[in-house]
Scaffold this motif. Structure first.
Motif, PDB file in Angstrom:
ATOM      1  N   ALA A  14      -4.010  20.179  -9.778  1.00  0.00           N
ATOM      2  CA  ALA A  14      -3.785  18.743  -9.581  1.00  0.00           C
ATOM      3  C   ALA A  14      -2.606  18.253 -10.414  1.00  0.00           C
ATOM      4  O   ALA A  14      -1.766  17.482  -9.950  1.00  0.00           O
ATOM      5  CB  ALA A  14      -5.047  17.958  -9.939  1.00  0.00           C
ATOM      6  N   MET A  15      -2.535  18.730 -11.657  1.00  0.00           N
ATOM      7  CA  MET A  15      -1.442  18.300 -12.535  1.00  0.00           C
ATOM      8  C   MET A  15      -0.097  18.827 -12.042  1.00  0.00           C
ATOM      9  O   MET A  15       0.917  18.121 -12.081  1.00  0.00           O
ATOM     10  CB  MET A  15      -1.718  18.750 -13.969  1.00  0.00           C
ATOM     11  CG  MET A  15      -2.955  18.093 -14.565  1.00  0.00           C
ATOM     12  SD  MET A  15      -3.163  18.361 -16.329  1.00  0.00           S
ATOM     13  CE  MET A  15      -1.909  17.291 -17.011  1.00  0.00           C
ATOM     14  N   LEU A  16      -0.093  20.069 -11.561  1.00  0.00           N
ATOM     15  CA  LEU A  16       1.138  20.645 -11.014  1.00  0.00           C
ATOM     16  C   LEU A  16       1.615  19.870  -9.792  1.00  0.00           C
ATOM     17  O   LEU A  16       2.790  19.500  -9.686  1.00  0.00           O
ATOM     18  CB  LEU A  16       0.914  22.115 -10.646  1.00  0.00           C
ATOM     19  CG  LEU A  16       2.037  22.788  -9.855  1.00  0.00           C
ATOM     20  CD1 LEU A  16       3.312  22.858 -10.683  1.00  0.00           C
ATOM     21  CD2 LEU A  16       1.619  24.184  -9.395  1.00  0.00           C
ATOM     22  N   VAL A  17       0.696  19.614  -8.858  1.00  0.00           N
ATOM     23  CA  VAL A  17       1.065  18.951  -7.603  1.00  0.00           C
ATOM     24  C   VAL A  17       1.573  17.536  -7.866  1.00  0.00           C
ATOM     25  O   VAL A  17       2.626  17.129  -7.354  1.00  0.00           O
ATOM     26  CB  VAL A  17      -0.134  18.928  -6.632  1.00  0.00           C
ATOM     27  CG1 VAL A  17       0.164  18.027  -5.434  1.00  0.00           C
ATOM     28  CG2 VAL A  17      -0.453  20.334  -6.155  1.00  0.00           C
ATOM     29  N   ILE A  18       0.835  16.772  -8.673  1.00  0.00           N
ATOM     30  CA  ILE A  18       1.221  15.380  -8.910  1.00  0.00           C
ATOM     31  C   ILE A  18       2.487  15.287  -9.759  1.00  0.00           C
ATOM     32  O   ILE A  18       3.446  14.599  -9.397  1.00  0.00           O
ATOM     33  CB  ILE A  18       0.063  14.598  -9.567  1.00  0.00           C
ATOM     34  CG1 ILE A  18      -1.088  14.458  -8.572  1.00  0.00           C
ATOM     35  CG2 ILE A  18       0.539  13.217 -10.025  1.00  0.00           C
ATOM     36  CD1 ILE A  18      -2.305  13.781  -9.128  1.00  0.00           C
ATOM     37  N   PHE A  19       2.503  15.994 -10.887  1.00  0.00           N
ATOM     38  CA  PHE A  19       3.663  15.915 -11.774  1.00  0.00           C
ATOM     39  C   PHE A  19       4.910  16.475 -11.083  1.00  0.00           C
ATOM     40  O   PHE A  19       5.988  15.866 -11.110  1.00  0.00           O
ATOM     41  CB  PHE A  19       3.390  16.676 -13.072  1.00  0.00           C
ATOM     42  CG  PHE A  19       4.440  16.453 -14.127  1.00  0.00           C
ATOM     43  CD1 PHE A  19       4.327  15.400 -15.018  1.00  0.00           C
ATOM     44  CD2 PHE A  19       5.545  17.295 -14.228  1.00  0.00           C
ATOM     45  CE1 PHE A  19       5.298  15.180 -15.996  1.00  0.00           C
ATOM     46  CE2 PHE A  19       6.518  17.081 -15.194  1.00  0.00           C
ATOM     47  CZ  PHE A  19       6.393  16.022 -16.077  1.00  0.00           C
ATOM     48  N   GLY A  20       4.742  17.646 -10.448  1.00  0.00           N
ATOM     49  CA  GLY A  20       5.879  18.282  -9.791  1.00  0.00           C
ATOM     50  C   GLY A  20       6.444  17.449  -8.656  1.00  0.00           C
ATOM     51  O   GLY A  20       7.657  17.223  -8.567  1.00  0.00           O
ATOM     52  N   SER A  21       5.570  16.961  -7.773  1.00  0.00           N
ATOM     53  CA  SER A  21       6.042  16.164  -6.623  1.00  0.00           C
ATOM     54  C   SER A  21       6.657  14.851  -7.091  1.00  0.00           C
ATOM     55  O   SER A  21       7.655  14.380  -6.539  1.00  0.00           O
ATOM     56  CB  SER A  21       4.891  15.894  -5.647  1.00  0.00           C
ATOM     57  OG  SER A  21       3.850  15.162  -6.273  1.00  0.00           O
ATOM     58  N   ALA A  22       6.068  14.246  -8.142  1.00  0.00           N
ATOM     59  CA  ALA A  22       6.601  12.985  -8.663  1.00  0.00           C
ATOM     60  C   ALA A  22       8.021  13.171  -9.191  1.00  0.00           C
ATOM     61  O   ALA A  22       8.915  12.362  -8.920  1.00  0.00           O
ATOM     62  CB  ALA A  22       5.692  12.441  -9.766  1.00  0.00           C
ATOM     63  N   LYS A  23       8.251  14.242  -9.924  1.00  0.00           N
ATOM     64  CA  LYS A  23       9.575  14.471 -10.501  1.00  0.00           C
ATOM     65  C   LYS A  23      10.598  14.882  -9.431  1.00  0.00           C
ATOM     66  O   LYS A  23      11.775  14.507  -9.517  1.00  0.00           O
ATOM     67  CB  LYS A  23       9.493  15.542 -11.602  1.00  0.00           C
ATOM     68  CG  LYS A  23       8.781  15.051 -12.859  1.00  0.00           C
ATOM     69  CD  LYS A  23       9.438  13.792 -13.402  1.00  0.00           C
ATOM     70  CE  LYS A  23       8.742  13.234 -14.628  1.00  0.00           C
ATOM     71  NZ  LYS A  23       9.347  11.958 -15.072  1.00  0.00           N
ATOM     72  N   ILE A  24      10.150  15.648  -8.438  1.00  0.00           N
ATOM     73  CA  ILE A  24      11.068  16.038  -7.353  1.00  0.00           C
ATOM     74  C   ILE A  24      11.521  14.810  -6.572  1.00  0.00           C
ATOM     75  O   ILE A  24      12.715  14.614  -6.309  1.00  0.00           O
ATOM     76  CB  ILE A  24      10.392  17.063  -6.415  1.00  0.00           C
ATOM     77  CG1 ILE A  24      10.245  18.406  -7.135  1.00  0.00           C
ATOM     78  CG2 ILE A  24      11.215  17.247  -5.126  1.00  0.00           C
ATOM     79  CD1 ILE A  24       9.373  19.400  -6.403  1.00  0.00           C
ATOM     80  N   LEU A  25      10.569  13.946  -6.203  1.00  0.00           N
ATOM     81  CA  LEU A  25      10.935  12.747  -5.449  1.00  0.00           C
ATOM     82  C   LEU A  25      11.695  11.740  -6.317  1.00  0.00           C
ATOM     83  O   LEU A  25      12.529  10.983  -5.810  1.00  0.00           O
ATOM     84  CB  LEU A  25       9.691  12.097  -4.845  1.00  0.00           C
ATOM     85  CG  LEU A  25       9.083  12.839  -3.649  1.00  0.00           C
ATOM     86  CD1 LEU A  25       7.941  12.034  -3.042  1.00  0.00           C
ATOM     87  CD2 LEU A  25      10.127  13.117  -2.578  1.00  0.00           C
ATOM     88  N   ALA A  26      11.420  11.734  -7.623  1.00  0.00           N
ATOM     89  CA  ALA A  26      12.195  10.881  -8.534  1.00  0.00           C
ATOM     90  C   ALA A  26      13.661  11.325  -8.542  1.00  0.00           C
ATOM     91  O   ALA A  26      14.580  10.492  -8.507  1.00  0.00           O
ATOM     92  CB  ALA A  26      11.616  10.950  -9.943  1.00  0.00           C
ATOM     93  N   LEU A  32      19.880   9.189  -4.375  1.00  0.00           N
ATOM     94  CA  LEU A  32      20.126   8.195  -3.328  1.00  0.00           C
ATOM     95  C   LEU A  32      20.404   6.811  -3.906  1.00  0.00           C
ATOM     96  O   LEU A  32      20.396   5.814  -3.185  1.00  0.00           O
ATOM     97  CB  LEU A  32      18.907   8.120  -2.388  1.00  0.00           C
ATOM     98  CG  LEU A  32      18.599   9.387  -1.566  1.00  0.00           C
ATOM     99  CD1 LEU A  32      17.285   9.224  -0.810  1.00  0.00           C
ATOM    100  CD2 LEU A  32      19.741   9.688  -0.596  1.00  0.00           C
ATOM    101  N   SER A  33      20.644   6.778  -5.226  1.00  0.00           N
ATOM    102  CA  SER A  33      20.919   5.522  -5.950  1.00  0.00           C
ATOM    103  C   SER A  33      19.756   4.548  -5.896  1.00  0.00           C
ATOM    104  O   SER A  33      19.938   3.330  -5.888  1.00  0.00           O
ATOM    105  CB  SER A  33      22.192   4.852  -5.401  1.00  0.00           C
ATOM    106  OG  SER A  33      23.304   5.702  -5.580  1.00  0.00           O
ATOM    107  N   MET A  34      18.537   5.089  -5.844  1.00  0.00           N
ATOM    108  CA  MET A  34      17.320   4.277  -5.912  1.00  0.00           C
ATOM    109  C   MET A  34      16.622   4.563  -7.235  1.00  0.00           C
ATOM    110  O   MET A  34      16.779   5.650  -7.798  1.00  0.00           O
ATOM    111  CB  MET A  34      16.380   4.611  -4.750  1.00  0.00           C
ATOM    112  CG  MET A  34      16.912   4.264  -3.384  1.00  0.00           C
ATOM    113  SD  MET A  34      15.803   4.862  -2.073  1.00  0.00           S
ATOM    114  CE  MET A  34      14.296   3.966  -2.444  1.00  0.00           C
ATOM    115  N   PRO A  35      15.844   3.610  -7.762  1.00  0.00           N
ATOM    116  CA  PRO A  35      15.122   3.865  -9.017  1.00  0.00           C
ATOM    117  C   PRO A  35      14.158   5.038  -8.879  1.00  0.00           C
ATOM    118  O   PRO A  35      13.460   5.170  -7.868  1.00  0.00           O
ATOM    119  CB  PRO A  35      14.363   2.545  -9.254  1.00  0.00           C
ATOM    120  CG  PRO A  35      15.138   1.523  -8.500  1.00  0.00           C
ATOM    121  CD  PRO A  35      15.668   2.228  -7.286  1.00  0.00           C
TER     122      PRO A  35
END
Length: 397
Positions: A14-26, A32-35
């Motif tokens: 769960a920590m890998l999926v959430i943390f990893g996906s959050a940082k990749i999309l960030a 894309l010049s979005m926050p």
């Protein structure tokens, strides 16, 4: 070897999926010049039940999300001096009051016009009152804008907003259950206001005397950081006992330590925040159920309520800060827009009391997430050209 269903496997997954996906999309959003914060919230929608279905909301993830919000506000508090927040207290109070009245009226009237039951009208209005200061604080902190006058007004108004929102929620909950205990609400209000003012006035003064002495006497490694964490959790606990959110106590703890702790403590706090913050942001997205919006009337109402939620804070809070000039008024209004997890808590309470139907719950959750997603780009635009240097704060009453 443990099976994939064991807790030992589920936790790091769960920590890998959430943390990893959050940082990749960030990272994608930054390119894309979005926050980046937008990507981290969308990561929750993507991996949650609505899209991929990899992660379901649960108590453990909620606990991590709450910790993330606490450390975020603790970190922000360390960058703010209590004396500067007190100076803008008069304007912040007006901003908070108008930021409660206008959204509450907008939500109530719109749901009434839609023909929904009165208690659902009131609960929607109460959900629109809330401000998720964590979202705005993260955007301002990441851009080095916490020294701006408008930023300080946003933070002070959000603390006042939390107290007012709590009182409205207490009244609305009492109405849903058939009786309102005004004496208890009055006691809660006095406790909440007294706690906040006391810590804001005396916290920094006390810590400037205590922290240096502790550093000299304690032999623990990172003793200042350990003491800071104890103060964080103690004030968060006292805040909940006094009737306000734990994040308000965390913010006040950070502010109390802002002028006394070493830079090393701020660096360690930043590191812990970077670990926990994605769980707070992605946790907002996890609660979105996109399937509900296949129902066109529900989708239409969600969009209308979300637009009203943005405009009501923009107008209400902006009017409260109009004495500062148009630019700062717009910045303050935009800064109070996100409802985030606070709006969801109101919706979940209404659902638990069986006075809010699933469709209305979905509308409020949509509004909470939509306002949270549009706020970072709006803040980026509103604060365009703002400096990062310390700005002199004029006496405002």
């Amino acid at each position: 070897m443990h099976g994939t269903s064991s807790p030992e496997f589920a936790l790091p997954l769960a920590m890998l999926v959430i943390f990893g996906s959050a940082k990749i999309l960030a990272e994608v959003c930054e390119r894309l010049s979005m926050p980046a914060i937008v990507g981290e919230i969308l990561a929750g929608v993507l991996v949650g039940p609505s899209v991929l279905g990899w992660i379901e909301p649960n108590e453990f993830l909620s606990a991590l999300a709450n910790l993330g919000a606490m450390f975020l506000l603790f970190r922000v508090g360390m960058e703010v001096k209590s004396s500067e927040l007190i100076r803008v207290g008069g304007t912040a109070t007006v901003v908070a009051l108008l930021g409660v009245v206008v959204p509450f009226a907008a939500g109530w009237l719109l749901m009434a016009a839609w023909g929904l039951p009165q208690i659902e009208q009131i609960f929607t209005g109460a959900a629109m009152v809330a401000t998720s200061v964590g979202i705005t604080a993260q955007v301002l902190a990441s851009k080095g804008l916490l020294a701006e006058r408008s930023s300080k007004i946003i933070l002070a108004a959000a603390v006042i907003d939390d107290v007012l929102g709590l009182l409205i929620l207490a009244v609305v909950s009492g109405m849903a259950q058939g009786s309102v205990n005004y004496v208890q609400i009055g006691i809660t209000a006095a406790l909440a206001i007294g706690f906040t003012i006391l810590v804001a006035l005396l916290g920094t003064r006390s810590m400037t005397k205590v922290v240096p002495r502790l550093g000299e006497r304690l032999r623990l490694s990172e003793s200042q950081f350990s003491f800071s964490l104890i103060l964080l959790f103690a004030l968060a606990l006292l805040a909940v006992y006094a009737g306000v959110a734990a994040i308000v106590g965390a913010f006040l703890a950070g502010m109390a330590l802002s002028e006394s702790v070493e830079e090393r403590v701020k660096e360690l706090t930043h590191g812990v925040t970077e670990l926990l913050l994605p769980f707070f942001l992605a946790g907002i997205g996890l609660h979105v159920d996109l399937h509900t919006f296949a129902n066109l009337p529900v989708l239409a109402l969600s969009i209308v309520i979300s637009i009203a939620a943005v405009l009501s804070k923009l107008v209400g809070c902006g009017l409260g800060a109009l004495s500062l000039g148009k630019v700062d008024a717009i910045r303050v209004g935009v800064g109070m827009v996100p409802r985030g997890e606070v709006g969801m808590v109101v919706a979940q309470l209404g659902l638990a009391l069986h006075v809010v139907r699933p469709d209305t719950y979905a509308v409020v959750v949509f509004m909470a997430v939509a306002t949270t997603l549009v706020a970072p780009p709006m803040l980026k635009l509103a604060f365009r050209g703002a400096g990062t240097g310390e700005q002199e704060v004029a006496e405002i009453s």
